[in-house]
Write a protein that holds these residues in place. Structure first.
Motif, PDB file in Angstrom:
ATOM      1  N   GLN A  10    -109.496 -43.276 -10.845  1.00 50.88           N
ATOM      2  CA  GLN A  10    -108.550 -43.882  -9.930  1.00 50.88           C
ATOM      3  C   GLN A  10    -107.109 -43.759 -10.412  1.00 50.88           C
ATOM      4  O   GLN A  10    -106.209 -44.264  -9.773  1.00 50.88           O
ATOM      5  CB  GLN A  10    -108.891 -45.359  -9.720  1.00 50.88           C
ATOM      6  N   MET A  11    -106.892 -43.115 -11.537  1.00 52.49           N
ATOM      7  CA  MET A  11    -105.545 -42.983 -12.084  1.00 52.49           C
ATOM      8  C   MET A  11    -104.711 -42.051 -11.216  1.00 52.49           C
ATOM      9  O   MET A  11    -105.218 -41.089 -10.652  1.00 52.49           O
ATOM     10  CB  MET A  11    -105.578 -42.435 -13.514  1.00 52.49           C
ATOM     11  N   HIS A  12    -103.453 -42.352 -11.143  1.00 49.34           N
ATOM     12  CA  HIS A  12    -102.503 -41.544 -10.401  1.00 49.34           C
ATOM     13  C   HIS A  12    -101.376 -41.162 -11.344  1.00 49.34           C
ATOM     14  O   HIS A  12    -101.295 -41.642 -12.462  1.00 49.34           O
ATOM     15  CB  HIS A  12    -101.976 -42.334  -9.198  1.00 49.34           C
ATOM     16  N   ASN A  13    -100.493 -40.318 -10.864  1.00 50.01           N
ATOM     17  CA  ASN A  13     -99.355 -39.894 -11.672  1.00 50.01           C
ATOM     18  C   ASN A  13     -98.381 -41.043 -11.878  1.00 50.01           C
ATOM     19  O   ASN A  13     -98.226 -41.897 -11.011  1.00 50.01           O
ATOM     20  CB  ASN A  13     -98.628 -38.739 -10.988  1.00 50.01           C
ATOM     21  N   ILE A  14     -97.712 -41.008 -13.021  1.00 47.15           N
ATOM     22  CA  ILE A  14     -96.656 -41.967 -13.310  1.00 47.15           C
ATOM     23  C   ILE A  14     -95.377 -41.177 -13.524  1.00 47.15           C
ATOM     24  O   ILE A  14     -95.321 -40.286 -14.373  1.00 47.15           O
ATOM     25  CB  ILE A  14     -96.983 -42.820 -14.544  1.00 47.15           C
ATOM     26  N   PHE A  15     -94.365 -41.499 -12.742  1.00 52.03           N
ATOM     27  CA  PHE A  15     -93.067 -40.847 -12.827  1.00 52.03           C
ATOM     28  C   PHE A  15     -92.046 -41.868 -13.309  1.00 52.03           C
ATOM     29  O   PHE A  15     -92.260 -43.072 -13.195  1.00 52.03           O
ATOM     30  CB  PHE A  15     -92.651 -40.317 -11.445  1.00 52.03           C
ATOM     31  N   ARG A  16     -90.930 -41.373 -13.817  1.00 51.03           N
ATOM     32  CA  ARG A  16     -89.836 -42.259 -14.232  1.00 51.03           C
ATOM     33  C   ARG A  16     -88.597 -41.901 -13.432  1.00 51.03           C
ATOM     34  O   ARG A  16     -88.355 -40.736 -13.138  1.00 51.03           O
ATOM     35  CB  ARG A  16     -89.559 -42.094 -15.724  1.00 51.03           C
ATOM     36  N   ALA A  17     -87.816 -42.932 -13.121  1.00 48.57           N
ATOM     37  CA  ALA A  17     -86.578 -42.706 -12.375  1.00 48.57           C
ATOM     38  C   ALA A  17     -85.481 -43.614 -12.920  1.00 48.57           C
ATOM     39  O   ALA A  17     -85.696 -44.817 -13.079  1.00 48.57           O
ATOM     40  CB  ALA A  17     -86.786 -42.993 -10.891  1.00 48.57           C
ATOM     41  N   PRO A  18     -84.305 -43.045 -13.209  1.00 52.26           N
ATOM     42  CA  PRO A  18     -83.178 -43.895 -13.591  1.00 52.26           C
ATOM     43  C   PRO A  18     -82.675 -44.624 -12.352  1.00 52.26           C
ATOM     44  O   PRO A  18     -82.666 -44.069 -11.250  1.00 52.26           O
ATOM     45  CB  PRO A  18     -82.138 -42.891 -14.111  1.00 52.26           C
ATOM     46  N   VAL A  19     -82.298 -45.891 -12.528  1.00 49.31           N
ATOM     47  CA  VAL A  19     -81.812 -46.675 -11.384  1.00 49.31           C
ATOM     48  C   VAL A  19     -80.452 -47.288 -11.687  1.00 49.31           C
ATOM     49  O   VAL A  19     -80.173 -47.707 -12.799  1.00 49.31           O
ATOM     50  CB  VAL A  19     -82.817 -47.771 -10.956  1.00 49.31           C
ATOM     51  N   HIS A  20     -79.613 -47.325 -10.691  1.00 48.94           N
ATOM     52  CA  HIS A  20     -78.276 -47.901 -10.730  1.00 48.94           C
ATOM     53  C   HIS A  20     -78.397 -49.373 -10.333  1.00 48.94           C
ATOM     54  O   HIS A  20     -79.160 -49.713  -9.427  1.00 48.94           O
ATOM     55  CB  HIS A  20     -77.407 -47.116  -9.741  1.00 48.94           C
ATOM     56  N   ASN A  21     -77.643 -50.255 -10.996  1.00 48.08           N
ATOM     57  CA  ASN A  21     -77.756 -51.702 -10.748  1.00 48.08           C
ATOM     58  C   ASN A  21     -77.714 -52.087  -9.278  1.00 48.08           C
ATOM     59  O   ASN A  21     -78.647 -52.687  -8.751  1.00 48.08           O
ATOM     60  CB  ASN A  21     -76.646 -52.460 -11.482  1.00 48.08           C
ATOM     61  N   GLN A  22     -76.627 -51.771  -8.600  1.00 47.37           N
ATOM     62  CA  GLN A  22     -76.459 -52.225  -7.218  1.00 47.37           C
ATOM     63  C   GLN A  22     -77.416 -51.512  -6.271  1.00 47.37           C
ATOM     64  O   GLN A  22     -78.001 -52.129  -5.388  1.00 47.37           O
ATOM     65  CB  GLN A  22     -75.013 -52.051  -6.736  1.00 47.37           C
ATOM     66  N   HIS A  23     -77.602 -50.223  -6.454  1.00 49.77           N
ATOM     67  CA  HIS A  23     -78.518 -49.493  -5.577  1.00 49.77           C
ATOM     68  C   HIS A  23     -79.956 -49.985  -5.753  1.00 49.77           C
ATOM     69  O   HIS A  23     -80.703 -50.089  -4.780  1.00 49.77           O
ATOM     70  CB  HIS A  23     -78.431 -47.989  -5.831  1.00 49.77           C
ATOM     71  N   PHE A  24     -80.348 -50.305  -6.984  1.00 50.31           N
ATOM     72  CA  PHE A  24     -81.677 -50.864  -7.241  1.00 50.31           C
ATOM     73  C   PHE A  24     -81.843 -52.173  -6.477  1.00 50.31           C
ATOM     74  O   PHE A  24     -82.846 -52.393  -5.804  1.00 50.31           O
ATOM     75  CB  PHE A  24     -81.874 -51.078  -8.745  1.00 50.31           C
ATOM     76  N   LYS A  25     -80.844 -53.014  -6.568  1.00 49.85           N
ATOM     77  CA  LYS A  25     -80.899 -54.303  -5.863  1.00 49.85           C
ATOM     78  C   LYS A  25     -80.980 -54.089  -4.349  1.00 49.85           C
ATOM     79  O   LYS A  25     -81.793 -54.715  -3.673  1.00 49.85           O
ATOM     80  CB  LYS A  25     -79.679 -55.144  -6.217  1.00 49.85           C
ATOM     81  N   ASP A  26     -80.157 -53.171  -3.839  1.00 45.26           N
ATOM     82  CA  ASP A  26     -80.078 -52.959  -2.393  1.00 45.26           C
ATOM     83  C   ASP A  26     -81.334 -52.364  -1.775  1.00 45.26           C
ATOM     84  O   ASP A  26     -81.714 -52.747  -0.670  1.00 45.26           O
ATOM     85  CB  ASP A  26     -78.900 -52.038  -2.046  1.00 45.26           C
ATOM     86  N   THR A  27     -81.951 -51.393  -2.445  1.00 48.31           N
ATOM     87  CA  THR A  27     -83.043 -50.678  -1.782  1.00 48.31           C
ATOM     88  C   THR A  27     -84.425 -50.886  -2.416  1.00 48.31           C
ATOM     89  O   THR A  27     -85.418 -50.487  -1.820  1.00 48.31           O
ATOM     90  CB  THR A  27     -82.758 -49.159  -1.692  1.00 48.31           C
ATOM     91  N   ILE A  28     -84.490 -51.511  -3.589  1.00 43.56           N
ATOM     92  CA  ILE A  28     -85.799 -51.794  -4.185  1.00 43.56           C
ATOM     93  C   ILE A  28     -86.040 -53.300  -4.238  1.00 43.56           C
ATOM     94  O   ILE A  28     -87.018 -53.792  -3.675  1.00 43.56           O
ATOM     95  CB  ILE A  28     -85.949 -51.150  -5.576  1.00 43.56           C
TER      96      ILE A  28
END
Length: 149
Positions: A10-28
């Motif tokens: 059942q394992m799936h891929n794990i990816f990493r993404a850098p996130v910006h403070n305000q954009h992270f708050k706004d869309t995640i």
């Protein structure tokens, strides 16, 4: 087959993404209102969003369309996970629902770069779990190199 308590089938891929403070708050963290997002999508995509919307909001992230990002984007599948990285720490893990390439939605959500590019490789999330843990704790477990993502 299991390893470290995980069902490997059942394992799936794990990816990493850098996130910006305000954009992270706004869309995640907060997300964008579903009724604003659907104007950028086709019928099938709208139906998928209806399934993952929570309280009328949708959570998503995007990447610039550089060559390495495009390779990773093509590999992203439903139920894969994205570790969000900021300033030496992982701050969330998000489960992918589906992906779209959509420059108009990217411009709406995050604007454009100084060179006119957008974060048009967009992935929508089913679930979000926020936390804060130093990347050097997680990286060895997944054989990731230490350093900025």
């Amino acid at each position: 087959m299991t390893d470290k308590g995980y069902n490997m089938e059942q394992m799936h891929n794990i990816f990493r993404a850098p996130v910006h403070n305000q954009h992270f708050k706004d869309t995640i963290e907060t997300g964008k209102p579903l009724n604003e997002i659907v104007t950028f999508l086709n019928g099938e995509e709208k139906a998928q969003l209806q399934k993952i919307s929570r309280d009328g909001f949708v959570r998503f992230w995007g990447s610039l369309a550089g060559s390495s990002n495009q390779l990773y984007f093509k590999r992203l599948q439903e139920n894969d996970e994205v570790l969000c990285y900021r300033s030496g720490k992982y701050i969330a893990v998000c489960q992918v629902a589906f992906t779209v390439r959509n420059p108009d939605l990217a411009k709406y959500a995050w604007g454009i770069t100084d060179t006119g590019k957008t974060w048009e490789l967009i992935y929508f999330f089913k679930t979000i779990s926020t936390f804060e843990i130093d990347s050097t704790v997680i990286n060895p477990e997944f054989e990731f190199k230490n350093g900025p993502v």
